[in-house]
Design a protein around this motif. Structure first.
Motif, PDB file in Angstrom:
ATOM      1  N   LYS A 356       0.832  -1.213   0.000  1.00  0.00           N
ATOM      2  CA  LYS A 356       0.000   0.000   0.000  1.00  0.00           C
ATOM      3  C   LYS A 356       0.863   1.259   0.000  1.00  0.00           C
ATOM      4  O   LYS A 356       0.450   2.308  -0.511  1.00  0.00           O
ATOM      5  N   ASP A 357       2.073   1.157   0.590  1.00  0.00           N
ATOM      6  CA  ASP A 357       2.960   2.313   0.627  1.00  0.00           C
ATOM      7  C   ASP A 357       3.572   2.618  -0.740  1.00  0.00           C
ATOM      8  O   ASP A 357       4.225   3.646  -0.910  1.00  0.00           O
ATOM      9  N   LEU A 358       3.395   1.718  -1.696  1.00  0.00           N
ATOM     10  CA  LEU A 358       3.896   1.931  -3.057  1.00  0.00           C
ATOM     11  C   LEU A 358       2.767   2.314  -4.014  1.00  0.00           C
ATOM     12  O   LEU A 358       2.961   2.325  -5.229  1.00  0.00           O
ATOM     13  N   SER A 359       1.611   2.637  -3.474  1.00  0.00           N
ATOM     14  CA  SER A 359       0.471   2.973  -4.324  1.00  0.00           C
ATOM     15  C   SER A 359       0.719   4.264  -5.095  1.00  0.00           C
ATOM     16  O   SER A 359       1.459   5.144  -4.661  1.00  0.00           O
ATOM     17  N   SER A 360       0.104   4.351  -6.246  1.00  0.00           N
ATOM     18  CA  SER A 360       0.206   5.531  -7.114  1.00  0.00           C
ATOM     19  C   SER A 360      -1.015   6.409  -6.897  1.00  0.00           C
ATOM     20  O   SER A 360      -2.117   5.912  -6.619  1.00  0.00           O
ATOM     21  N   TYR A 361      -0.825   7.711  -7.056  1.00  0.00           N
ATOM     22  CA  TYR A 361      -1.954   8.615  -6.864  1.00  0.00           C
ATOM     23  C   TYR A 361      -2.637   8.882  -8.205  1.00  0.00           C
ATOM     24  O   TYR A 361      -2.007   9.346  -9.163  1.00  0.00           O
ATOM     25  N   SER A 367      -7.543   9.263  -5.578  1.00  0.00           N
ATOM     26  CA  SER A 367      -7.299   8.133  -4.688  1.00  0.00           C
ATOM     27  C   SER A 367      -5.940   7.512  -4.958  1.00  0.00           C
ATOM     28  O   SER A 367      -5.375   7.653  -6.045  1.00  0.00           O
ATOM     29  N   TYR A 368      -5.442   6.821  -3.930  1.00  0.00           N
ATOM     30  CA  TYR A 368      -4.210   6.044  -4.072  1.00  0.00           C
ATOM     31  C   TYR A 368      -4.596   4.640  -4.516  1.00  0.00           C
ATOM     32  O   TYR A 368      -5.454   3.998  -3.889  1.00  0.00           O
ATOM     33  N   LEU A 394      -0.821  -9.312  -8.015  1.00  0.00           N
ATOM     34  CA  LEU A 394      -2.063  -8.791  -7.447  1.00  0.00           C
ATOM     35  C   LEU A 394      -3.197  -9.089  -8.411  1.00  0.00           C
ATOM     36  O   LEU A 394      -3.125  -8.715  -9.592  1.00  0.00           O
ATOM     37  N   ASP A 395      -4.254  -9.751  -7.911  1.00  0.00           N
ATOM     38  CA  ASP A 395      -5.280 -10.285  -8.804  1.00  0.00           C
ATOM     39  C   ASP A 395      -6.245  -9.247  -9.352  1.00  0.00           C
ATOM     40  O   ASP A 395      -6.894  -9.470 -10.370  1.00  0.00           O
ATOM     41  N   GLU A 396      -6.367  -8.095  -8.700  1.00  0.00           N
ATOM     42  CA  GLU A 396      -7.212  -7.029  -9.233  1.00  0.00           C
ATOM     43  C   GLU A 396      -6.819  -5.687  -8.634  1.00  0.00           C
ATOM     44  O   GLU A 396      -6.116  -5.624  -7.631  1.00  0.00           O
ATOM     45  N   LYS A 397      -7.282  -4.624  -9.260  1.00  0.00           N
ATOM     46  CA  LYS A 397      -6.962  -3.272  -8.815  1.00  0.00           C
ATOM     47  C   LYS A 397      -7.510  -3.018  -7.411  1.00  0.00           C
ATOM     48  O   LYS A 397      -8.607  -3.444  -7.070  1.00  0.00           O
ATOM     49  N   VAL A 398      -6.709  -2.293  -6.612  1.00  0.00           N
ATOM     50  CA  VAL A 398      -7.106  -1.965  -5.247  1.00  0.00           C
ATOM     51  C   VAL A 398      -7.078  -0.445  -5.059  1.00  0.00           C
ATOM     52  O   VAL A 398      -6.085   0.210  -5.391  1.00  0.00           O
ATOM     53  N   THR A 399      -8.165   0.105  -4.555  1.00  0.00           N
ATOM     54  CA  THR A 399      -8.167   1.511  -4.146  1.00  0.00           C
ATOM     55  C   THR A 399      -7.764   1.543  -2.676  1.00  0.00           C
ATOM     56  O   THR A 399      -8.546   1.176  -1.788  1.00  0.00           O
ATOM     57  N   VAL A 400      -6.548   1.942  -2.429  1.00  0.00           N
ATOM     58  CA  VAL A 400      -5.976   1.898  -1.075  1.00  0.00           C
ATOM     59  C   VAL A 400      -6.579   2.965  -0.181  1.00  0.00           C
ATOM     60  O   VAL A 400      -6.939   2.709   0.970  1.00  0.00           O
ATOM     61  N   LEU A 401      -6.689   4.195  -0.698  1.00  0.00           N
ATOM     62  CA  LEU A 401      -7.199   5.304   0.104  1.00  0.00           C
ATOM     63  C   LEU A 401      -7.903   6.297  -0.804  1.00  0.00           C
ATOM     64  O   LEU A 401      -7.330   6.777  -1.788  1.00  0.00           O
ATOM     65  N   LYS A 402      -9.138   6.614  -0.460  1.00  0.00           N
ATOM     66  CA  LYS A 402      -9.910   7.622  -1.186  1.00  0.00           C
ATOM     67  C   LYS A 402      -9.752   8.951  -0.466  1.00  0.00           C
ATOM     68  O   LYS A 402      -9.972   9.064   0.746  1.00  0.00           O
ATOM     69  N   THR A 403      -9.344   9.996  -1.200  1.00  0.00           N
ATOM     70  CA  THR A 403      -9.152  11.305  -0.590  1.00  0.00           C
ATOM     71  C   THR A 403      -9.749  12.372  -1.514  1.00  0.00           C
ATOM     72  O   THR A 403     -10.789  12.121  -2.131  1.00  0.00           O
ATOM     73  N   SER A 440      -6.731  -3.847   3.592  1.00  0.00           N
ATOM     74  CA  SER A 440      -7.585  -2.942   4.360  1.00  0.00           C
ATOM     75  C   SER A 440      -7.487  -1.568   3.714  1.00  0.00           C
ATOM     76  O   SER A 440      -6.414  -0.996   3.599  1.00  0.00           O
ATOM     77  N   CYS A 441      -8.597  -1.075   3.250  1.00  0.00           N
ATOM     78  CA  CYS A 441      -8.611   0.192   2.513  1.00  0.00           C
ATOM     79  C   CYS A 441      -9.420   1.223   3.300  1.00  0.00           C
ATOM     80  O   CYS A 441     -10.157   0.879   4.229  1.00  0.00           O
ATOM     81  N   GLY A 442      -9.285   2.482   2.937  1.00  0.00           N
ATOM     82  CA  GLY A 442      -9.964   3.509   3.709  1.00  0.00           C
ATOM     83  C   GLY A 442     -10.336   4.732   2.898  1.00  0.00           C
ATOM     84  O   GLY A 442     -10.027   4.843   1.705  1.00  0.00           O
ATOM     85  N   GLU A 443     -11.006   5.659   3.570  1.00  0.00           N
ATOM     86  CA  GLU A 443     -11.396   6.935   2.967  1.00  0.00           C
ATOM     87  C   GLU A 443     -11.160   8.032   3.985  1.00  0.00           C
ATOM     88  O   GLU A 443     -11.505   7.882   5.167  1.00  0.00           O
ATOM     89  N   VAL A 444     -10.553   9.122   3.551  1.00  0.00           N
ATOM     90  CA  VAL A 444     -10.233  10.223   4.455  1.00  0.00           C
ATOM     91  C   VAL A 444     -11.498  10.982   4.815  1.00  0.00           C
ATOM     92  O   VAL A 444     -12.305  11.315   3.944  1.00  0.00           O
TER      93      VAL A 444
END
Length: 809
Positions: A356-361, A367-368, A394-403, A440-444
């Motif tokens: 998750k720390d390597l996610s792209s914005y 979102s990350y 990784l089997d599918e796209k993950v939205t790590v954090l919605k901001t 575990s994903c989240g939203e700000v």
């Protein structure tokens, strides 16, 4: 010296080689013992221990490399050359300052401010290399820079002078055992001298650099540092975007900063990011890899295969899958340093990182994200020397954090990288499957509520406004600048207001100096407070030297300097100089960084300092930034981890906190008070803000300082998106936010943008406008009365200051 000084100095000296980087070796070093040595170069007598301006520390003593080597038993055979060089430099410096003053007058700039940070270019000369005796020689090449001015791509700065190249090449041929020693805070272009067999980045470390160099030359310490910034011929660095424009700088290179640019665009470095040799050699063998949820854990074994004891740094890089967003070739995901390994000994290293720390914005979705595909993991001892050890699928796209997008429009689109070969994956590489459902994903949440302190509710508007402004005396003469904005500790940088002590609100005392506390070494106390002897600490020594006696006298009067009264008791508080930020990062040792923070925290506690105005963790966007020496790296992971370690060390001490800075996109010194950085939302979040986020989440520093510059047209100190939405809501910052030292006297007539305003800072959620003055106070009070500033926002700001004062003061 007091015992704490001895203990702190010894800790630095005994570990300083961890911060030095051996770039080249041919087996001729180390030496058996101290001996006769031919020693040339400006760094022998004009040793740079840290950059100018805020980088200066008033230590009890400082030894040049010449004195330090002699103290350790070396006999210098080049005294005649060093004496002759003194005269060359003296003449060059005199002419240089004359030229600067003429330039300031021609450009209609404040001459005192124009001189700030500008350093003498290394002068050319024709001195003879005629020392006799011995077969050992060193050339100590020195460069300095500092706040207020950027470096130049000219001989004597980034480029070597003709005389430096001539002498280094000649000495390399003449002596069987020759080492080029670099007493620098950042890269120089070594292209003309790459034939030299031994090159050491000594960096800028402490008050006894000669002792450290002696230990390295004789093998008592083994260099184990790695480059935290890429070293290359200047022409190989990115030319995308702009740097050094007086009013606007465009960061068009986007995420392709440092090694991300070199690796992705195929440019060649002389010495790549993460590179560093040792007197010994190591073998790194992969052992295992596994994933639990989004966390990948790697295990490797490091074996010392050489004949000397030493340390190695194992680095893990990840190549992200191709997808909707352009990517860099690889990103540093984690690193670990061994202990001291004796010859033949080995150690198992464990590196863990969260994907998750390597996610792209993704700006479109705000979102990350982690895109579906293969994450190729490489392990090695530099960015250019790795092997693929596993692939995480990784089997599918993950939205790590919605901001949300909140940082403004830069006015351009970032460059797109050309297609590049992601490299072959060997059949033996382990494959790991990662299920997107395990993330575990989240939203700000941006609806953050703040508690208002009961004391604040009882304050009048005038009293409330005092809390928003740094401590000042409405009746005082002169100006508040670094070292003259505090009364409780001599030479301190500033403090919060003392006008409300009768209401139980104590002031917070602040000290500058990223390489140690910058306070007056000698001071006296009277009924008005603590004062530096002879005004020491009020104006940086580098500026005083350039002013001349008349200008120095006037400047000291303006900044509150006064003559020390007869009969007063002279007291001392001596601080320890620690390595510059870049050198600390080169250690790749977070435990050592934490121990340096512990040194500073101990001295803060002894000297009555609540907030240290450090560490600084801006990114090395360009090697030309004059203040890079106090910043850590071109990589945000290294920057964030080092700042967090320093913070932990400081904040384990009662009443002590760090002030991480400069938030954000402060990557040049030219017109630094009013320069506008144009940066995309993605580049800000992945490169320039990421280190701050890491530091906040890992160590929760007690304070943060915004930068002077604007971001996409809005001063960072007035940028609610930066301060409230990203820093507080997204990163979870709990401390106070202050401005850098904003003063109208710093403004340039040639700037098209204004400086920060105290009322706008307060409106954006900035808690302190520093260093503070009567006009700043009036701006806030008038805005409050006019209704353009809400009292509730001021109450929120003041509550944070009171809470921190109760915790630290």
């Amino acid at each position: 010296m007091q015992q704490y000084e001895t203990d702190h100095l010894n800790l630095v000296l005994d570990n300083a080689a961890e911060c030095t980087v051996l770039l080249k070796k041919n087996g001729k070093f180390p030496l058996e013992k101290p001996c006769k040595i031919a020693a040339y170069g400006s760094g022998m007598r004009y040793t740079i221990m840290g950059g100018t301006g805020s980088g200066e520390v008033n230590t009890r003593f400082s030894y040049t490399i010449e004195k330090g080597l002699e103290k350790e038993g070396f006999e210098i055979t080049t005294k005649k050359w060093l004496d002759e060089y003194d005269e060359v430099r003296k003449t060059a410096k005199k002419e240089y300052y004359k030229t600067l003053k003429k330039e300031a007058k021609k450009k209609h700039e404040n001459p005192i401010m124009y001189l700030m940070g500008k350093e003498l270019l290394e002068p050319c000369h024709g001195l003879a290399l005629d020392a006799e005796g011995g077969d050992v020689c060193i050339y100590v090449l020195s460069r300095n820079s500092g706040e207020g001015s950027d470096r130049k791509v000219v001989e004597g700065d980034v480029k070597l002078t003709r005389s430096e190249v001539r002498d280094i090449i000649a000495l390399n041929k003449k002596y069987d055992r020759f080492m080029l020693v670099l007493n620098v805070g950042g890269p120089v272009d070594l292209t003309p001298v790459m034939e030299v067999g031994n090159i050491l980045i000594l960096s800028q470390l402490c008050s006894d650099m000669g002792k450290v160099l002696s230990d390295i030359l004789t093998g008592k310490q083994n260099p184990s540092g790695k480059l935290s910034t890429t070293w290359a011929a200047f022409e190989e660095y990115s030319a995308e975007g702009t740097f050094g424009d007086f009013n606007d700088n465009e960061y068009k290179e986007g995420i392709y900063v440092g090694y991300r640019y070199f690796d992705t665009f195929g440019h060649k470095a002389l010495f790549p990011f993460g590179f560093g040799l040792s007197y010994t050699d190591f073998d790194i063998s992969f052992k295992d890899a596994e994933a639990k949820g989004s966390v990948v854990t790697l295990k490797a074994v490091v074996k010392n295969t050489g004949s000397a004891a030493g340390k190695e740094v194992v680095q893990a890089y990840v190549t992200l899958p191709e997808g909707e967003l352009p990517k860099a070739y690889q990103e540093l995901a984690g690193f670990a340093k061994t202990g001291l390994l004796a010859p033949g000994k080995e150690e198992e290293i464990v590196i863990s990182f969260d994907l998750k720390d390597l996610s792209s914005y993704d700006e479109k979705s705000a979102s990350y994200i982690l895109e579906k595909g293969e994450y190729i993991v490489r392990v090695g001892n530099s960015s250019a020397n790795t092997e693929v050890i596993c692939v995480a699928g990784l089997d599918e796209k993950v939205t790590v954090l919605k901001t949300k997008n909140c940082l403004g429009d830069p006015g351009f689109k970032d460059i797109t990288a050309p297609s590049f070969d992601r490299g072959n994956v060997p059949a033996k590489a382990k494959r790991i499957l990662i299920d997107a459902k395990d993330f575990s994903c989240g939203e700000v949440s941006f609806d953050r509520e703040y508690e208002i302190d009961d004391k604040v509710k009882e304050l009048s508007d005038e009293e409330l406004c005092y809390l928003e402004i740094g401590g000042f005396d409405p009746n005082a003469k002169g100006l508040s600048i670094i070292g003259n904005a505090a009364t409780h500790v001599a030479g301190a940088a500033g403090e919060t207001t003392s006008w409300l002590e009768n209401k139980g609100i104590k002031p917070l005392i602040m000290a500058d100096g990223p390489a140690g506390l910058r306070l007056s070494l000698e001071y006296y106390e009277d009924e008005k407070g603590a004062h530096g002897v002879g005004g020491a600490g009020m104006i940086p020594e580098s500026m005083q030297e350039a002013m001349g006696p008349v200008a120095r006298f006037i400047a000291n009067l303006l900044t509150g300097g006064n003559k020390t009264p007869k009969g007063v008791i002279i007291k001392e508080h001596a601080a320890t100089r620690i390595p510059i930020g870049t050198a600390i990062a080169q250690s790749f040792n977070v435990e050592f960084a934490e121990s340096l923070g512990d040194i500073v925290g101990d001295e803060m506690e002894r000297m009555g300092i609540n907030l240290w105005l450090a560490p600084a963790l801006n990114i090395h966007r360009s090697i030309l930034c004059g203040r890079n020496f106090e910043y850590y790296s071109e990589d945000p992971l290294v920057s964030g981890l080092m700042a967090a370690a320093i913070t932990r060390g400081v904040q384990r001490h009662k009443g002590c906190g760090t002030t991480i800075k400069h938030y954000a996109a402060n990557n040049a010194e030219t017109n630094r008070y009013c320069n506008n950085s144009h940066v995309s939302e993605r580049a800000m979040r992945e490169i320039y803000l990421r280190g701050f986020g890491i530091c906040v989440r890992l160590s929760q520093p007690h304070a943060l300082m915004t930068s002077y510059n604007l971001l996409n047209g809005t001063h960072t100190a007035e940028h609610r998106g930066l301060i409230e939405d990203v820093l507080r809501c997204e990163f979870g910052f709990e401390g106070i936010v202050m401005t850098d030292w904003v003063m109208s006297m710093m403004d340039s007539k040639n700037s098209i943008y204004r400086n920060s305003l105290s009322n706008e800072v307060a409106k954006a959620g900035g808690d302190l406008f520093m260093p503070g003055g009567k006009k700043d106070y009036e701006n806030v009070l008038n805005a409050l009365k006019a209704g353009t500033l809400d009292r509730k926002q001021l109450e929120i700001n003041a509550s944070r200051v009171i809470k921190m004062a109760a915790k630290l003061a």
